[in-house]
Design a protein around this motif. Structure first.
Motif, PDB file in Angstrom:
ATOM      1  N   VAL A  81       0.832  -1.208   0.000  1.00 30.17           N
ATOM      2  CA  VAL A  81       0.000   0.000   0.000  1.00 30.17           C
ATOM      3  C   VAL A  81       0.863   1.253   0.000  1.00 30.17           C
ATOM      4  O   VAL A  81       0.627   2.203  -0.762  1.00 30.17           O
ATOM      5  CB  VAL A  81      -0.965  -0.019   1.208  1.00 30.17           C
ATOM      6  CG1 VAL A  81      -1.701   1.309   1.319  1.00 30.17           C
ATOM      7  CG2 VAL A  81      -1.956  -1.170   1.079  1.00 30.17           C
ATOM      8  N   ASP A  82       1.892   1.263   0.844  1.00 28.06           N
ATOM      9  CA  ASP A  82       2.752   2.447   0.929  1.00 28.06           C
ATOM     10  C   ASP A  82       3.534   2.663  -0.359  1.00 28.06           C
ATOM     11  O   ASP A  82       3.821   3.799  -0.745  1.00 28.06           O
ATOM     12  CB  ASP A  82       3.719   2.316   2.102  1.00 28.06           C
ATOM     13  CG  ASP A  82       3.062   2.608   3.442  1.00 28.06           C
ATOM     14  OD1 ASP A  82       1.823   2.759   3.481  1.00 28.06           O
ATOM     15  OD2 ASP A  82       3.784   2.686   4.455  1.00 28.06           O
ATOM     16  N   GLN A  83       3.909   1.576  -1.035  1.00 28.60           N
ATOM     17  CA  GLN A  83       4.629   1.710  -2.293  1.00 28.60           C
ATOM     18  C   GLN A  83       3.775   2.415  -3.333  1.00 28.60           C
ATOM     19  O   GLN A  83       4.233   3.348  -4.015  1.00 28.60           O
ATOM     20  CB  GLN A  83       5.041   0.326  -2.795  1.00 28.60           C
ATOM     21  CG  GLN A  83       5.941   0.346  -4.016  1.00 28.60           C
ATOM     22  CD  GLN A  83       6.421  -1.044  -4.384  1.00 28.60           C
ATOM     23  OE1 GLN A  83       5.630  -1.871  -4.841  1.00 28.60           O
ATOM     24  NE2 GLN A  83       7.702  -1.317  -4.177  1.00 28.60           N
ATOM     25  N   GLN A  84       2.514   1.995  -3.451  1.00 32.19           N
ATOM     26  CA  GLN A  84       1.621   2.674  -4.384  1.00 32.19           C
ATOM     27  C   GLN A  84       1.408   4.138  -3.976  1.00 32.19           C
ATOM     28  O   GLN A  84       1.404   5.032  -4.826  1.00 32.19           O
ATOM     29  CB  GLN A  84       0.273   1.949  -4.440  1.00 32.19           C
ATOM     30  CG  GLN A  84       0.323   0.604  -5.139  1.00 32.19           C
ATOM     31  CD  GLN A  84       0.683   0.719  -6.605  1.00 32.19           C
ATOM     32  OE1 GLN A  84       0.231   1.625  -7.305  1.00 32.19           O
ATOM     33  NE2 GLN A  84       1.517  -0.191  -7.085  1.00 32.19           N
ATOM     34  N   ALA A  85       1.238   4.357  -2.674  1.00 32.77           N
ATOM     35  CA  ALA A  85       1.030   5.728  -2.195  1.00 32.77           C
ATOM     36  C   ALA A  85       2.246   6.602  -2.491  1.00 32.77           C
ATOM     37  O   ALA A  85       2.106   7.751  -2.941  1.00 32.77           O
ATOM     38  CB  ALA A  85       0.743   5.713  -0.694  1.00 32.77           C
ATOM     39  N   ALA A  86       3.436   6.070  -2.250  1.00 29.68           N
ATOM     40  CA  ALA A  86       4.657   6.843  -2.483  1.00 29.68           C
ATOM     41  C   ALA A  86       4.819   7.206  -3.959  1.00 29.68           C
ATOM     42  O   ALA A  86       5.351   8.266  -4.296  1.00 29.68           O
ATOM     43  CB  ALA A  86       5.869   6.046  -1.999  1.00 29.68           C
ATOM     44  N   ARG A  87       4.367   6.327  -4.823  1.00 27.73           N
ATOM     45  CA  ARG A  87       4.482   6.582  -6.256  1.00 27.73           C
ATOM     46  C   ARG A  87       3.432   7.546  -6.782  1.00 27.73           C
ATOM     47  O   ARG A  87       3.651   8.230  -7.790  1.00 27.73           O
ATOM     48  CB  ARG A  87       4.370   5.256  -7.020  1.00 27.73           C
ATOM     49  CG  ARG A  87       5.525   4.295  -6.794  1.00 27.73           C
ATOM     50  CD  ARG A  87       5.228   2.939  -7.408  1.00 27.73           C
ATOM     51  NE  ARG A  87       6.348   2.011  -7.253  1.00 27.73           N
ATOM     52  CZ  ARG A  87       6.309   0.715  -7.583  1.00 27.73           C
ATOM     53  NH1 ARG A  87       5.182   0.202  -8.069  1.00 27.73           N
ATOM     54  NH2 ARG A  87       7.364  -0.053  -7.423  1.00 27.73           N
ATOM     55  N   ARG A  88       2.276   7.601  -6.119  1.00 28.33           N
ATOM     56  CA  ARG A  88       1.120   8.246  -6.753  1.00 28.33           C
ATOM     57  C   ARG A  88       0.558   9.465  -6.037  1.00 28.33           C
ATOM     58  O   ARG A  88      -0.188  10.231  -6.655  1.00 28.33           O
ATOM     59  CB  ARG A  88      -0.007   7.224  -6.891  1.00 28.33           C
ATOM     60  CG  ARG A  88       0.381   5.978  -7.669  1.00 28.33           C
ATOM     61  CD  ARG A  88      -0.851   5.414  -8.318  1.00 28.33           C
ATOM     62  NE  ARG A  88      -0.677   4.060  -8.785  1.00 28.33           N
ATOM     63  CZ  ARG A  88      -1.500   3.468  -9.630  1.00 28.33           C
ATOM     64  NH1 ARG A  88      -2.578   4.102 -10.059  1.00 28.33           N
ATOM     65  NH2 ARG A  88      -1.291   2.230 -10.026  1.00 28.33           N
ATOM     66  N   LEU A  89       0.818   9.641  -4.764  1.00 28.62           N
ATOM     67  CA  LEU A  89       0.174  10.743  -4.045  1.00 28.62           C
ATOM     68  C   LEU A  89       0.582  12.102  -4.616  1.00 28.62           C
ATOM     69  O   LEU A  89       1.741  12.317  -4.976  1.00 28.62           O
ATOM     70  CB  LEU A  89       0.514  10.697  -2.552  1.00 28.62           C
ATOM     71  CG  LEU A  89      -0.635  10.205  -1.663  1.00 28.62           C
ATOM     72  CD1 LEU A  89      -1.047   8.799  -2.020  1.00 28.62           C
ATOM     73  CD2 LEU A  89      -0.242  10.291  -0.195  1.00 28.62           C
ATOM     74  N   ARG A  90      -0.403  12.987  -4.639  1.00 31.58           N
ATOM     75  CA  ARG A  90      -0.139  14.360  -5.062  1.00 31.58           C
ATOM     76  C   ARG A  90       0.547  15.138  -3.945  1.00 31.58           C
ATOM     77  O   ARG A  90       0.471  14.760  -2.769  1.00 31.58           O
ATOM     78  CB  ARG A  90      -1.458  15.039  -5.440  1.00 31.58           C
ATOM     79  CG  ARG A  90      -2.141  14.371  -6.629  1.00 31.58           C
ATOM     80  CD  ARG A  90      -3.376  15.101  -7.098  1.00 31.58           C
ATOM     81  NE  ARG A  90      -4.551  14.893  -6.254  1.00 31.58           N
ATOM     82  CZ  ARG A  90      -5.802  14.954  -6.683  1.00 31.58           C
ATOM     83  NH1 ARG A  90      -6.038  15.195  -7.971  1.00 31.58           N
ATOM     84  NH2 ARG A  90      -6.812  14.772  -5.873  1.00 31.58           N
ATOM     85  N   ALA A  91       1.222  16.208  -4.308  1.00 32.85           N
ATOM     86  CA  ALA A  91       1.852  17.078  -3.314  1.00 32.85           C
ATOM     87  C   ALA A  91       0.797  17.566  -2.326  1.00 32.85           C
ATOM     88  O   ALA A  91      -0.359  17.808  -2.695  1.00 32.85           O
ATOM     89  CB  ALA A  91       2.525  18.259  -3.999  1.00 32.85           C
ATOM     90  N   GLY A  92       1.200  17.678  -1.059  1.00 33.00           N
ATOM     91  CA  GLY A  92       0.263  18.055  -0.015  1.00 33.00           C
ATOM     92  C   GLY A  92      -0.455  16.856   0.564  1.00 33.00           C
ATOM     93  O   GLY A  92      -1.364  17.003   1.389  1.00 33.00           O
ATOM     94  N   GLY A  93      -0.046  15.655   0.160  1.00 34.88           N
ATOM     95  CA  GLY A  93      -0.720  14.447   0.586  1.00 34.88           C
ATOM     96  C   GLY A  93      -0.225  13.906   1.913  1.00 34.88           C
ATOM     97  O   GLY A  93       0.702  14.439   2.533  1.00 34.88           O
ATOM     98  N   ALA A  94      -0.869  12.816   2.351  1.00 37.11           N
ATOM     99  CA  ALA A  94      -0.536  12.209   3.640  1.00 37.11           C
ATOM    100  C   ALA A  94      -0.748  10.703   3.568  1.00 37.11           C
ATOM    101  O   ALA A  94      -1.731  10.230   2.980  1.00 37.11           O
ATOM    102  CB  ALA A  94      -1.391  12.798   4.757  1.00 37.11           C
ATOM    103  N   ILE A  95       0.177   9.976   4.167  1.00 34.61           N
ATOM    104  CA  ILE A  95       0.056   8.532   4.345  1.00 34.61           C
ATOM    105  C   ILE A  95      -0.073   8.277   5.842  1.00 34.61           C
ATOM    106  O   ILE A  95       0.747   8.774   6.626  1.00 34.61           O
ATOM    107  CB  ILE A  95       1.290   7.802   3.789  1.00 34.61           C
ATOM    108  CG1 ILE A  95       1.440   8.060   2.288  1.00 34.61           C
ATOM    109  CG2 ILE A  95       1.196   6.299   4.076  1.00 34.61           C
ATOM    110  CD1 ILE A  95       2.766   7.600   1.719  1.00 34.61           C
ATOM    111  N   VAL A  96      -1.094   7.527   6.221  1.00 36.02           N
ATOM    112  CA  VAL A  96      -1.291   7.187   7.635  1.00 36.02           C
ATOM    113  C   VAL A  96      -1.357   5.669   7.748  1.00 36.02           C
ATOM    114  O   VAL A  96      -2.297   5.035   7.270  1.00 36.02           O
ATOM    115  CB  VAL A  96      -2.582   7.814   8.206  1.00 36.02           C
ATOM    116  CG1 VAL A  96      -2.700   7.491   9.702  1.00 36.02           C
ATOM    117  CG2 VAL A  96      -2.594   9.323   7.988  1.00 36.02           C
ATOM    118  N   ASN A  97      -0.337   5.098   8.363  1.00 36.04           N
ATOM    119  CA  ASN A  97      -0.312   3.664   8.620  1.00 36.04           C
ATOM    120  C   ASN A  97      -0.881   3.371  10.000  1.00 36.04           C
ATOM    121  O   ASN A  97      -1.065   4.281  10.811  1.00 36.04           O
ATOM    122  CB  ASN A  97       1.127   3.139   8.537  1.00 36.04           C
ATOM    123  CG  ASN A  97       1.658   3.144   7.128  1.00 36.04           C
ATOM    124  OD1 ASN A  97       0.940   2.886   6.172  1.00 36.04           O
ATOM    125  ND2 ASN A  97       2.942   3.430   6.980  1.00 36.04           N
TER     126      ASN A  97
END
Length: 243
Positions: free
Chosen positions: A120-136
């Motif tokens: 999940v984090d790999q996809q998020a790291a590749r795709r999130l727009r600037a200003g984004g957030a990942i919460v595990n």
């Protein structure tokens, strides 16, 4: 292009994940509710978000399957134009002492909780727009260290390490990466298999003298997903002060 912020919530059909999905929907996010198998629950979450005036759709995918999760992100981008927030709430928690632990169960825990986080984090790291957030999602068990929780605790220790490292790897991207570590929270994942006496004992541990509610955790996630731009590479222990 729409300026609506878009969130993917894994494990969004039940428990904390559902509370997070509904909370972000009320905050104005378009929400993708990812679920493993319980379609009816996921559809209920989508209906609740839409009844409150939000946008949402549900999609089934195994979080540890990189092809399936890539498809979830594809569908989010196709439907809503992009992805800004990823909340990875999916997880499993079978309990057993190390001496009695079925190693096949350990493999399942590590696949879902550790590999799933990496996928999940790999996809998020590749795709999130600037200003984004990942919460595990970690767990306060990494501090409580109770007998029987070794497999689960080890998996969440891995999540914490990956979270902090990813935050550093995303330098210059304007994307925050944090983890929430709930204490005992009144969800099926926590309550199943526990006696009333044990639940009562655990509820008295925090100074606030109650179990957490899914909505308590969703509030923390909403903070990290939106206004908390200066909180990055952290593990927030949301357990009512139990430790």
């Amino acid at each position: 292009m729409s300026t609506t912020r878009v969130a993917i919530v894994t494990g969004g059909s039940r428990g904390i994940g559902r509370a997070v999905a509904e909370r972000l929907g009320r905050e104005g996010y378009a929400v993708v509710v990812n679920y493993a198998s319980k379609k009816a629950d996921a559809d209920e979450a989508v209906e609740a978000i839409e009844k409150a005036g939000g946008q949402a759709f549900a999609v089934a995918a195994d979080v540890a399957d990189e092809t399936a999760m890539a498809s979830v992100f594809d569908q989010a981008e196709e439907r809503f134009g992009g992805v800004d927030v990823v909340v990875h709430a999916a997880g499993v928690m079978p309990l057993a002492p190390i001496a009695e632990l079925d190693l096949a169960v350990l493999d399942r825990v590590l696949r879902t909780n550790v590999r799933g986080t990496f996928v999940v984090d790999q996809q998020a790291a590749r795709r999130l727009r600037a200003g984004g957030a990942i919460v595990n999602f970690s767990s306060s068990i990494t501090r409580f260290l109770r007998p029987g929780y070794a497999a689960y605790g080890a998996s969440k220790g891995a999540v914490e390490a990956a979270t902090v490292i990813l935050a550093r790897e995303l330098r210059g991207r304007d994307i925050t990466v944090n983890a929430v570590a709930p204490g005992p929270t009144a969800t099926a994942l926590f309550l199943d298999g526990k006696s009333e006496e044990l639940i009562s004992t655990l509820a008295k541990e925090p100074p606030l003298e109650r179990l957490g509610q899914p909505e308590d955790i969703a509030e923390v996630v909403a903070f990290l997903a939106g206004p908390a731009r200066w909180v990055n590479g952290q593990v927030l222990y949301a357990n009512g002060g139990a430790i």
